[in-house]
Motif scaffolding. Structure first.
Motif, mmCIF file in Angstrom:
data_model
loop_
_atom_site.group_PDB
_atom_site.id
_atom_site.type_symbol
_atom_site.label_atom_id
_atom_site.label_comp_id
_atom_site.label_asym_id
_atom_site.label_seq_id
_atom_site.Cartn_x
_atom_site.Cartn_y
_atom_site.Cartn_z
ATOM 1 N N LYS A 77 0.884 -1.189 -0.043
ATOM 2 C CA LYS A 77 -0.044 0.014 -0.204
ATOM 3 C C LYS A 77 0.989 1.391 -0.141
ATOM 4 N N TRP A 78 0.267 2.397 -0.276
ATOM 5 C CA TRP A 78 1.002 3.525 -0.228
ATOM 6 C C TRP A 78 0.150 4.830 0.090
ATOM 7 N N GLU A 79 0.959 6.053 0.609
ATOM 8 C CA GLU A 79 -0.013 6.944 1.331
ATOM 9 C C GLU A 79 0.733 8.180 0.321
ATOM 10 N N VAL A 80 -0.033 9.179 0.022
ATOM 11 C CA VAL A 80 0.227 10.243 -0.746
ATOM 12 C C VAL A 80 0.030 11.657 -0.060
ATOM 13 N N TYR A 87 5.575 10.602 -1.465
ATOM 14 C CA TYR A 87 4.559 9.229 -1.337
ATOM 15 C C TYR A 87 5.376 8.149 -0.581
ATOM 16 N N THR A 88 4.498 7.657 0.275
ATOM 17 C CA THR A 88 5.227 6.749 1.484
ATOM 18 C C THR A 88 4.647 5.083 0.908
ATOM 19 N N PHE A 89 5.587 4.441 0.911
ATOM 20 C CA PHE A 89 5.277 2.946 0.431
ATOM 21 C C PHE A 89 5.585 1.962 1.427
ATOM 22 N N LEU A 148 12.470 13.186 -9.074
ATOM 23 C CA LEU A 148 12.536 12.416 -7.963
ATOM 24 C C LEU A 148 13.850 12.849 -7.245
ATOM 25 N N VAL A 149 13.587 13.690 -6.260
ATOM 26 C CA VAL A 149 14.712 14.246 -5.501
ATOM 27 C C VAL A 149 15.199 13.632 -4.249
ATOM 28 N N ALA A 150 14.312 12.625 -3.800
ATOM 29 C CA ALA A 150 14.836 12.065 -2.462
ATOM 30 C C ALA A 150 14.156 10.787 -2.290
ATOM 31 N N ILE A 151 14.945 9.607 -2.006
ATOM 32 C CA ILE A 151 14.391 8.248 -1.744
ATOM 33 C C ILE A 151 15.100 7.873 -0.214
ATOM 34 N N GLU A 152 13.980 7.702 0.488
ATOM 35 C CA GLU A 152 14.711 7.455 1.929
ATOM 36 C C GLU A 152 14.139 6.108 2.563
ATOM 37 N N LYS A 153 14.935 5.357 3.098
ATOM 38 C CA LYS A 153 14.438 4.240 3.864
ATOM 39 C C LYS A 153 13.973 4.574 5.410
ATOM 40 N N VAL A 154 12.630 4.335 5.515
ATOM 41 C CA VAL A 154 12.023 4.942 6.721
ATOM 42 C C VAL A 154 12.226 3.739 7.871
ATOM 43 N N ASP A 155 12.074 2.503 7.488
ATOM 44 C CA ASP A 155 12.053 1.476 8.379
ATOM 45 C C ASP A 155 12.510 0.555 7.214
ATOM 46 N N PRO A 156 12.793 -0.882 7.557
ATOM 47 C CA PRO A 156 13.123 -1.870 6.653
ATOM 48 C C PRO A 156 11.851 -2.519 5.724
ATOM 49 N N TYR A 157 10.635 -1.750 5.910
ATOM 50 C CA TYR A 157 9.560 -2.122 5.184
ATOM 51 C C TYR A 157 8.948 -0.741 4.780
ATOM 52 N N VAL A 159 9.129 3.033 2.719
ATOM 53 C CA VAL A 159 10.106 3.751 1.656
ATOM 54 C C VAL A 159 9.315 5.045 1.412
ATOM 55 N N ARG A 160 10.085 6.302 1.590
ATOM 56 C CA ARG A 160 9.586 7.452 1.154
ATOM 57 C C ARG A 160 10.200 7.968 -0.091
ATOM 58 N N MET A 161 9.372 8.472 -0.797
ATOM 59 C CA MET A 161 9.968 9.258 -2.062
ATOM 60 C C MET A 161 9.313 10.631 -2.213
#
Lengths: 531, 336
Positions: A77-80, A87-89, A148-157, A159-161
């Motif tokens: 799932k994802w949130e915008v 976008y948070t996946f 796409l300026v940033a790709i971050e790992k929030v926790d192991p499962y 991801v935020r773009m």
């Protein structure tokens, strides 16, 4: 044998038989050519994507088989965010990367893999890109590298773009083949071993089939991925691509049972295929449009009457019968009817030679005026014979007193000169990439695309404002309204004569079950089985 | 003899240089470049385009590119494919055995049929046998390869089911390439039935590719034989009472072979040209199709390297024929 025991034995036998029948077989697909490699990130053609992204990889979101609608893939799932920029996946757990002779994963899919994949696509200085330099044309084409300026790992499962500007088609873009997820663990191993280039020859994905071998111009072999996360989608034991460049030979092989499914049939063979009792030939309107662009930056095409006159002189039906041998439908809009936001209310101006002549007269165009008509040197599904199409249009225009000189160049040169605006009128077309309306209207008709793909060099403020607004709106119902209105303006202003949307035919043996034709012209074997 | 061989080899060096220049010039003369061709009708960002050209070294002037190409060649480096990122030489060595295997079989077919047909026509000059044989040879010579291949597939593969449609071996066998020659690899693999399958798959493509050389060999053998059969020594042999067979095989054929050997050598070029079409029809993974694809994708290193490697083969075969010629006919090796 007591009753319980007998039941158990019978039950086991039935289960065994059922098991053999359902998971049976090797499917042979007669493909049209060798892929250039197996790294979807750097590829651009359907031949490449069929052999890699469609068989061995998954994306965060995916196109549902046979559709342009997206569904969850490796992201559950994802949130915008409210400003539509973040976008948070949430990633799927329990997904395994392939185990092969060259890689044995020690962990399951997680956020590191997503970060690796998108850093590689967007950051030229990423260490892996230094070790295996490559271009990522599709990522660049969809502005992924700049937006796409940033790709971050929030926790192991998780991801935020983050995006620089709102892009309503962002999720659709993530479902495209080039955004296939690679294994960061595998890439790290390759980098350490100094073999980063192997990412293109020894692929590791999470998809339904596992790479086994490739013999250039001969075959590609895959084994079923027994650990595939979407249980029930892998119904074959093995999948083989028998590379068969000639369409007639592919048909002979299909007839003889040397393959089960074939790519790109020749229109001339379709009739025989449809009457062959061993074959099924499902068809679907293709996700493409072939058209004729009027270069509005040149005289006399800046005049609406001239464009209208040339447009209403063209006999589309005759073109569809001769050039497509009936395997197409006339195009009214720049996008095919399967694209959401297609405006159904629009109609073509009826063919009318007398009215066309009157319009030309009104515009002050003398009889015998000479113009150029560019014909593509290559075959495309949206235009299988541009030379013939050009000759037919030339003939139609002769009837209204316009002399068209047919011009053609080598393909690269054709595009280069057309982008420079050297043509009067030209044949061209488009196959949809991501199922988003902007991929038709913005890419081919937007003011930004003049000097690029907007071969009509048509920049209409009213139209462009709608397109720009559509791009930054994420509410689909609102976008539909904007694009419908934009199509009305397009139809009123006639920067193109839209000619046809071709029909895709996918011949296969009757024993093949569950094959779905992709609107994007790709071939995937999810859920396909053999009877 | 040694000086003869050295003289021949000396001539070959400028030929190679010419080939490198020609291959380089021709492919660069075709409009477009690999990046534009790859992108097709897609939009292309100027920055992306410039960086892609730079990465491929295509932003430099042509003479600099050619110079680098020559320097690399001197180091035995034929370049790396722009499309697949594989070294050209590795791709060539993977695919060439398939073309060579097919070409050799085609040549064996052409010789086995062409030589006896030519001899038969010469010894039965003016008879119906002569007319039929030469008529067939002319038909074979004029046969468009594509059409001929498809006709044979429809007849022998689809209607009669005697031969497979295309490929090198049935897909049920997964033979790892060792030598690249499928006939040898199947024997090495020890898999039952694999050799038979590979041989079966060779029949139609070898016939299709061998048809034109067969026709040429037959016609050349006939005319060379007719020439020789008119010689005085043949009349002498006949007067001595030698058998007809002995005269034809021992005295006439041996002397008639010389132009035929030359023609067989020259047919290597024809075979490689024909291989492009034959490989496409029969999905044969050889260098013909590889080169055509590379030209359409503007994969410069592959086209340049591939042409040079093929030219090396053709030149080497012709050199060998020249030397063989000298062996057969001492007058040639002594000529200045």
């Amino acid at each position: 044998m007591n009753f319980k025991m007998r039941n158990w034995v019978l039950g086991s036998a039935v289960a065994l038989l059922a098991g053999t029948a359902s998971a049976a077989g090797t499917l042979i697909y007669c493909s049209e050519g060798s892929p250039t490699g197996f790294d979807p990130s750097r590829q651009v053609t359907g031949t490449d994507f069929d052999a890699s992204a469609e068989t061995m990889f998954n994306r965060l979101v995916e196109f549902a088989p046979g559709s342009t609608q997206i569904r969850p893939g490796l992201a559950e799932k994802w949130e915008v965010s409210a400003d539509n920029l973040t976008y948070t996946f949430t990633l799927r757990k329990g997904v395994k990367f392939h185990t092969t002779s060259y890689f044995k994963p020690t962990r399951e899919f997680n956020a590191d893999d997503v970060v690796f994949t998108f850093k590689r696509l967007t950051d030229k200085n990423f260490p892996f890109n230094k070790a295996a330099p490559s271009d990522f044309p599709y990522a660049s084409d969809m502005a992924m590298d700049t937006n796409l300026v940033a790709i971050e790992k929030v926790d192991p499962y998780t991801v935020r773009m983050k995006l620089k500007a709102v892009d309503a088609a962002f999720l659709q873009n993530l479902a495209m083949s080039f955004a296939s997820i690679h294994s960061a663990e595998y890439a790290e191993g390759l980098l350490k071993a100094g073999k980063a280039a192997n990412i293109n020859t020894q692929p590791i994905g999470t998809g339904p089939f596992v790479f086994r071998s490739f013999q250039k111009d001969a075959n590609i072999r895959y084994d079923a991925n027994k650990d595939f996360w979407r249980k029930g989608d892998v119904k074959l034991d093995k999948l083989i691509f028998a590379i068969t460049p000639d369409a007639s030979v592919r048909y002979q092989k299909l007839q003889k049972g040397e393959c089960h499914v074939m790519a790109y049939p020749k229109p001339a063979d379709l009739k025989a295929m449809q009457t062959n009792p061993k074959l099924n030939v499902p068809s679907q309107p293709a996700f493409n449009t072939g058209w004729l662009s009027y270069n509005v930056s040149r005289k006399p095409f800046d005049k609406l009457e001239v464009r209208q006159a040339l447009d209403m002189a063209i006999n589309k039906k005759a073109i569809i019968d001769a050039v497509f041998q009936g395997a197409a439908q006339p195009a009214t809009n720049p996008m095919p009817p399967t694209q959401w936001s297609y405006n159904k209310t629009l109609k073509d101006a009826p063919m009318d030679v007398e009215k066309a002549k009157a319009l030309l007269k009104k515009a002050g165009i003398a009889e015998g005026t000479e113009i150029t008509l560019w014909a593509m040197p290559v075959q495309r599904p949206y235009n299988p014979n541009a030379k013939l199409m050009a000759e037919m249009i030339q003939n139609d225009w002769a009837k209204i007193g316009i002399k068209a000189k047919i011009v053609t160049y080598e393909w690269g040169e054709y595009i280069k000169r057309a982008k420079a605006g050297e043509h009067d009128t030209m044949l061209i077309g488009w196959t949809g990439d991501n199922g988003d309306p902007d991929n038709w209207l913005g890419v081919n008709l937007g003011c930004e695309a003049v000097g690029g793909n907007n071969y009509a060099r048509w920049c209409n403020k009213e139209f462009d404002d709608l397109i720009v607004k559509g791009r930054s709106t994420t509410n689909q119902a609102e976008r539909v309204k904007l694009y419908e209105k934009a199509q009305t303006i397009f139809k009123r202003e006639v920067p193109w004569t839209t000619i046809a949307h071709s029909t895709v035919y996918q011949p296969m043996r009757k024993e093949v079950q569950g094959f779905k034709i992709s609107p994007f012209g790709l071939n995937s074997f999810y859920g396909v089985s053999l009877k | 003899m040694l000086s003869f061989i050295l003289r021949r080899i000396a001539v070959v060096i400028p030929t190679f240089l010419g080939v490198t220049l020609l291959a380089f010039a021709l492919i660069h003369m075709i409009p477009g470049d690999p990046v534009l061709v790859m992108m097709g009708e897609r939009q292309i960002d100027p920055e992306f385009y410039a960086s892609a050209l730079k990465r491929l070294g295509l932003d430099q002037p042509l003479y600099v590119q050619y110079w680098h190409y020559l320097l690399n060649l001197l180091h035995g480096d034929f370049g790396t494919s722009i499309v697949s990122n594989e070294p050209v030489i590795r791709e060539f060595l993977t695919l060439f055995p398939a073309t060579l295997e097919l070409s050799l079989c085609a040549m064996i077919f052409a010789c086995l049929l062409g030589l006896p047909a030519g001899m038969l026509a010469a010894t039965r000059r003016g008879t119906i046998v002569d007319h039929v044989t030469m008529g067939s040879a002319l038909t074979g010579y004029s046969m468009p390869i594509f059409w001929w291949g498809l006709i044979l597939i429809m007849l022998f593969s689809v209607s009669l089911g005697w031969t497979p449609v295309s490929g090198r071996i049935s897909l049920e066998y997964d033979i790892p390439p060792v030598t690249g020659f499928m006939l040898i690899d199947t024997l090495l693999s020890g898999e039952e039935g694999a050799f038979k399958s590979a041989a079966h798959h060779l029949i139609l493509p070898a016939i299709v590719l061998g048809t034109i050389p067969m026709a040429v060999i037959a016609r050349m053998t006939r005319s060379a034989m007719l020439e020789v059969l008119r010689e005085d020594y043949i009349r002498t042999a006949r007067a001595k009472g030698l058998s007809r067979g002995r005269i034809v095989i021992v005295h006439a054929l041996r002397n008639a072979l010389m132009p035929v050997v030359t023609v067989i050598g020259l047919q290597i070029g024809t075979l490689l040209a024909g291989a492009v079409l034959t490989e496409t029809i029969f999905s044969w993974p050889g260098i013909g199709k590889w080169l055509i694809d590379s030209i359409s994708r503007r994969d410069y290193p592959v086209v340049q390297g591939g042409i040079l490697l093929i030219a090396t083969m053709v030149i080497s075969v012709n050199l060998l024929v020249d030397i063989l010629y000298g062996v057969i006919n001492p007058r040639i090796r002594h000529a200045r």
